[in-house]
Design a protein around this motif. Structure first.
Motif, PDB file in Angstrom:
ATOM      1  N   THR A 293      -3.061  17.374  -8.174  1.00  0.00           N
ATOM      2  CA  THR A 293      -3.539  18.872  -7.366  1.00  0.00           C
ATOM      3  C   THR A 293      -5.036  17.770  -7.635  1.00  0.00           C
ATOM      4  OG1 THR A 293      -4.371  18.684  -9.797  1.00  0.00           O
ATOM      5  CG2 THR A 293      -2.733  19.852  -8.511  1.00  0.00           C
ATOM      6  N   PRO A 294      -6.146  18.434  -6.689  1.00  0.00           N
ATOM      7  CA  PRO A 294      -7.828  17.944  -7.064  1.00  0.00           C
ATOM      8  C   PRO A 294      -8.374  17.606  -8.418  1.00  0.00           C
ATOM      9  CG  PRO A 294      -8.060  19.418  -5.512  1.00  0.00           C
ATOM     10  CD  PRO A 294      -6.298  19.354  -6.304  1.00  0.00           C
ATOM     11  N   LEU A 295      -7.993  18.247  -8.998  1.00  0.00           N
ATOM     12  CA  LEU A 295      -8.441  17.972 -10.809  1.00  0.00           C
ATOM     13  C   LEU A 295      -7.527  16.459 -11.277  1.00  0.00           C
ATOM     14  CD1 LEU A 295     -10.572  18.382 -12.722  1.00  0.00           C
ATOM     15  CD2 LEU A 295      -8.591  20.200 -13.813  1.00  0.00           C
ATOM     16  N   ARG A 296      -6.537  17.067 -11.007  1.00  0.00           N
ATOM     17  CA  ARG A 296      -5.990  15.596 -11.671  1.00  0.00           C
ATOM     18  C   ARG A 296      -5.797  14.443 -10.834  1.00  0.00           C
ATOM     19  NH1 ARG A 296       0.738  18.692 -12.651  1.00  0.00           N
ATOM     20  NH2 ARG A 296      -0.381  20.691 -13.646  1.00  0.00           N
TER      21      ARG A 296
ATOM     22  N   ASN B  34      -4.120  23.361  -4.549  1.00  0.00           N
ATOM     23  CA  ASN B  34      -2.845  23.071  -4.110  1.00  0.00           C
ATOM     24  C   ASN B  34      -2.299  21.791  -4.376  1.00  0.00           C
ATOM     25  OD1 ASN B  34      -3.294  25.739  -2.974  1.00  0.00           O
ATOM     26  ND2 ASN B  34      -3.863  25.365  -1.394  1.00  0.00           N
ATOM     27  N   ARG B  35      -0.385  21.755  -4.522  1.00  0.00           N
ATOM     28  CA  ARG B  35      -0.317  20.919  -4.773  1.00  0.00           C
ATOM     29  C   ARG B  35      -0.100  19.663  -3.801  1.00  0.00           C
ATOM     30  NH1 ARG B  35       2.964  19.747  -9.292  1.00  0.00           N
ATOM     31  NH2 ARG B  35       4.882  18.264  -8.297  1.00  0.00           N
ATOM     32  N   VAL B  36      -0.112  18.628  -3.775  1.00  0.00           N
ATOM     33  CA  VAL B  36       0.357  17.882  -2.536  1.00  0.00           C
ATOM     34  C   VAL B  36       1.647  18.065  -2.156  1.00  0.00           C
ATOM     35  CG1 VAL B  36      -1.702  16.238  -2.926  1.00  0.00           C
ATOM     36  CG2 VAL B  36       0.919  15.677  -3.541  1.00  0.00           C
ATOM     37  N   THR B  37       1.566  18.224  -0.636  1.00  0.00           N
ATOM     38  CA  THR B  37       2.508  17.696   0.373  1.00  0.00           C
ATOM     39  C   THR B  37       3.666  17.247   0.037  1.00  0.00           C
ATOM     40  OG1 THR B  37       2.207  17.112   2.127  1.00  0.00           O
ATOM     41  CG2 THR B  37       2.240  19.988   1.868  1.00  0.00           C
ATOM     42  N   ARG B  38       3.358  15.866  -0.335  1.00  0.00           N
ATOM     43  CA  ARG B  38       4.287  14.257  -0.445  1.00  0.00           C
ATOM     44  C   ARG B  38       4.671  14.655  -1.741  1.00  0.00           C
ATOM     45  NH1 ARG B  38       4.589  10.133   2.364  1.00  0.00           N
ATOM     46  NH2 ARG B  38       3.341  10.423   3.323  1.00  0.00           N
ATOM     47  N   ASP B  39       6.074  14.316  -1.963  1.00  0.00           N
ATOM     48  CA  ASP B  39       6.980  14.586  -3.425  1.00  0.00           C
ATOM     49  C   ASP B  39       7.207  13.145  -3.089  1.00  0.00           C
ATOM     50  OD1 ASP B  39       9.341  14.552  -1.649  1.00  0.00           O
ATOM     51  OD2 ASP B  39       9.731  16.179  -2.343  1.00  0.00           O
ATOM     52  N   ASP B  40       7.690  12.235  -2.349  1.00  0.00           N
ATOM     53  CA  ASP B  40       7.632  11.060  -2.760  1.00  0.00           C
ATOM     54  C   ASP B  40       7.344   9.784  -1.794  1.00  0.00           C
ATOM     55  OD1 ASP B  40      10.154   8.873  -3.495  1.00  0.00           O
ATOM     56  OD2 ASP B  40      11.272   9.534  -2.277  1.00  0.00           O
ATOM     57  N   PHE B  41       7.156   8.736  -1.816  1.00  0.00           N
ATOM     58  CA  PHE B  41       6.792   7.654  -1.610  1.00  0.00           C
ATOM     59  C   PHE B  41       7.470   6.954  -0.096  1.00  0.00           C
ATOM     60  CE2 PHE B  41       6.515   6.029  -5.760  1.00  0.00           C
ATOM     61  CZ  PHE B  41       5.270   5.743  -6.125  1.00  0.00           C
ATOM     62  N   GLU B  42       7.021   6.783   0.648  1.00  0.00           N
ATOM     63  CA  GLU B  42       7.039   6.394   1.939  1.00  0.00           C
ATOM     64  C   GLU B  42       7.865   4.828   2.018  1.00  0.00           C
ATOM     65  OE1 GLU B  42       7.029   7.108   6.229  1.00  0.00           O
ATOM     66  OE2 GLU B  42       6.363   8.490   4.772  1.00  0.00           O
ATOM     67  N   TRP B  43       9.093   5.830   1.893  1.00  0.00           N
ATOM     68  CA  TRP B  43      10.328   3.876   2.072  1.00  0.00           C
ATOM     69  C   TRP B  43      10.200   3.645   3.367  1.00  0.00           C
ATOM     70  CZ3 TRP B  43      12.124   1.800  -2.486  1.00  0.00           C
ATOM     71  CH2 TRP B  43      12.119   2.405  -3.335  1.00  0.00           C
TER      72      TRP B  43
ATOM     73  N   PHE C 247      -8.788  11.417  -0.516  1.00  0.00           N
ATOM     74  CA  PHE C 247      -7.937  10.901  -1.800  1.00  0.00           C
ATOM     75  C   PHE C 247      -7.937  12.439  -2.742  1.00  0.00           C
ATOM     76  CE2 PHE C 247      -6.363   9.877  -5.841  1.00  0.00           C
ATOM     77  CZ  PHE C 247      -5.128   9.312  -4.448  1.00  0.00           C
ATOM     78  N   VAL C 248      -9.087  12.830  -3.305  1.00  0.00           N
ATOM     79  CA  VAL C 248      -9.440  13.876  -4.519  1.00  0.00           C
ATOM     80  C   VAL C 248      -9.084  15.485  -3.813  1.00  0.00           C
ATOM     81  CG1 VAL C 248     -10.571  15.654  -6.087  1.00  0.00           C
ATOM     82  CG2 VAL C 248     -10.842  12.721  -6.126  1.00  0.00           C
TER      83      VAL C 248
END
Length: 322
Positions: A155-158, A3-12, A300-301
Motif C-alpha cells: 500500500t502507499p504507506l507501507r 488500495n493493495r497493488v494488483t500484483r501478487d507475484d513477481f513477473e516470471w 512507485f508509492v
C-alpha cells in the motif's frame, strides 16, 4: 492505507536476460566500443577528494547541535556517501586501476568506504557479481525483494516505509536469500572501517561519527538520489526489466543512470557510458527510460500496479567457477 497493488507475484520469465544478446549485437556492429573498456584515470582522484571532503566535514560538525548534525547529514554528507557507494559500484568492476590490478581496486574500494561509516565495499563486490551474471535469478540475485517484501509492502504507506528501510533490506536480504561465507576481504574491510570510526570518535567525539552513519542511512533510504534503486530494474512497463535515466543527477552518481548501457557493458566505466549510448544510439533511443528519479519514487508509492513485486524473475543455472 490505500488500495493493495494488483500484483501478487513477481513477473516470471523463461528467457535469458536481454543484455547478453544486445552486447553481442552491438560489439559486432560497433567493435570500437571495446576501446571504451578499461580504467577511468580520473576516478581515484574524484573519490579521494570526496573522502577528504567528508573528513573535513567531520571536523566542522563536531560542535554543532544534533538537529544540524542530522540536517547536514541528509542535505550534504549523505549525498556524498551515497555517491561513494556508487563509486564503489564502479570500482567493483575494476575500473579504478584495471583488471590486472584487482587488489588495488579492492583496497581502493575500502578507502572509498571510509566516510560511509559501515563496512560495505567487500560484501557489495561479492554479491554484485551475481547481480550481473544472474540478473533476476531466483535465490541468486539479492537485488530482488523477498516474497515477504512483495506481500507486505503493498500500500502507499507501507511502500513509503519500505523506501525508508531500504538500507536495512539491502543489508540483511543477502543473508536470507543467498548466504555466503564471510571472506577475508570482508573482515579486513570491517577492521579498517571500525578503526577509522574509532579514530574519528577519539579526535572529535560522537557527533561526526553519527553524521557519517546517519547520512548513509538517510540518503540510501528516502532521498531523491535513491530513486535510482527503483528506476534501474523495477518493471514500469511489461517486458522491460532494465531502464536508464539520462538526467542531471548522473553528475552526482557516476552515471549510474545509464543502467541499460552499464548492464550491456559492465567493464566500461560510468564516465564513458554516454559514449556507448551515442555510438549505438539505435539500440537505446527507442527503449523506455526514466525522466526523473523523484517521479519514479512518486509513481512507485502511489501507483497501485507498482511495488516490490514489480520485478522480473527467472531460474538461472549456476555458472562454473573458473
Amino acid at each position: 492505507m490505500g488500495n493493495r497493488v494488483t500484483r501478487d507475484d513477481f513477473e516470471w520469465v523463461y528467457t535469458e536476460q536481454p543484455h547478453t544478446q544486445r552486447r553481442k549485437e552491438i560489439l559486432a556492429k560497433y567493435p570500437e566500443i571495446k576501446t571504451l573498456m578499461g580504467p577511468d584515470p580520473h576516478l581515484k582522484w574524484i573519490v579521494s577528494g570526496m573522502v577528504f571532503t567528508q573528513l573535513l566535514a567531520c571536523y566542522l560538525v563536531k560542535d554543532l547541535s544534533w538537529k544540524w548534525i542530522f540536517f547536514w547529514a541528509y542535505a550534504f554528507g549523505g549525498c556524498i556517501n551515497h555517491s561513494l557507494t556508487l563509486a564503489i559500484h564502479d570500482i567493483s568492476h575494476n575500473v579504478a586501476f584495471g583488471n590486472k590490478q584487482a587488489k588495488w581496486n579492492r583496497w581502493f574500494a575500502v578507502f572509498a568506504n571510509l566516510p560511509i561509516g559501515i563496512p560495505y565495499s567487500a560484501s557489495f563486490k561479492k554479491y554484485h557479481i551475481d547481480h550481473h551474471r544472474y540478473l533476476g535469478g531466483d535465490s541468486l540475485d539479492v537485488d530482488i525483494p523477498t516474497d515477504f517484501e512483495g506481500w507486505f509492502f503493498c500500500t502507499p504507506l507501507r511502500k513509503l516505509l519500505w523506501l525508508f528501510l531500504q538500507p536495512l533490506f539491502y543489508s540483511l536480504r543477502p543473508l536470507y536469500v543467498n548466504p555466503k561465507a564471510i571472506t577475508r576481504m570482508e573482515i579486513l574491510n570491517a577492521l579498517v572501517q571500525f578503526s577509522i570510526d574509532l579514530i574519528i570518535y577519539y579526535l572529535w567525539g560522537l557527533k561526526p561519527v553519527i553524521y557519517l552513519i546517519a547520512g548513509t542511512i538517510l540518503c540510501l533510504g528516502f532521498h531523491p538520489i535513491s530513486g535510482h534503486f527503483i528506476a534501474e530494474h523495477y518493471m514500469f512497463l511489461k517486458g522491460y526489466e532494465t531502464y536508464s535515466y539520462y538526467g542531471p543527477l548522473n553528475w552526482l552518481t557516476f552515471n549510474v543512470g545509464y543502467h541499460m548501457e552499464h548492464h550491456d557493458f559492465p567493464s566500461i566505466p560510468g564516465c564513458r557510458l554516454p559514449m556507448v549510448k551515442k555510438i549505438a544510439a539505435e539500440y537505446y533511443d527507442n527503449l523506455p527510460h526514466h525522466q526523473s528519479w523523484i517521479r519514479v519514487l512518486w509513481d512507485f508509492v502511489f501507483d497501485d500496479t507498482l511495488g516490490p513485486y514489480s520485478r522480473v524473475k527467472r531460474l538461472c543455472k549456476l555458472a562454473k567457477e573458473s
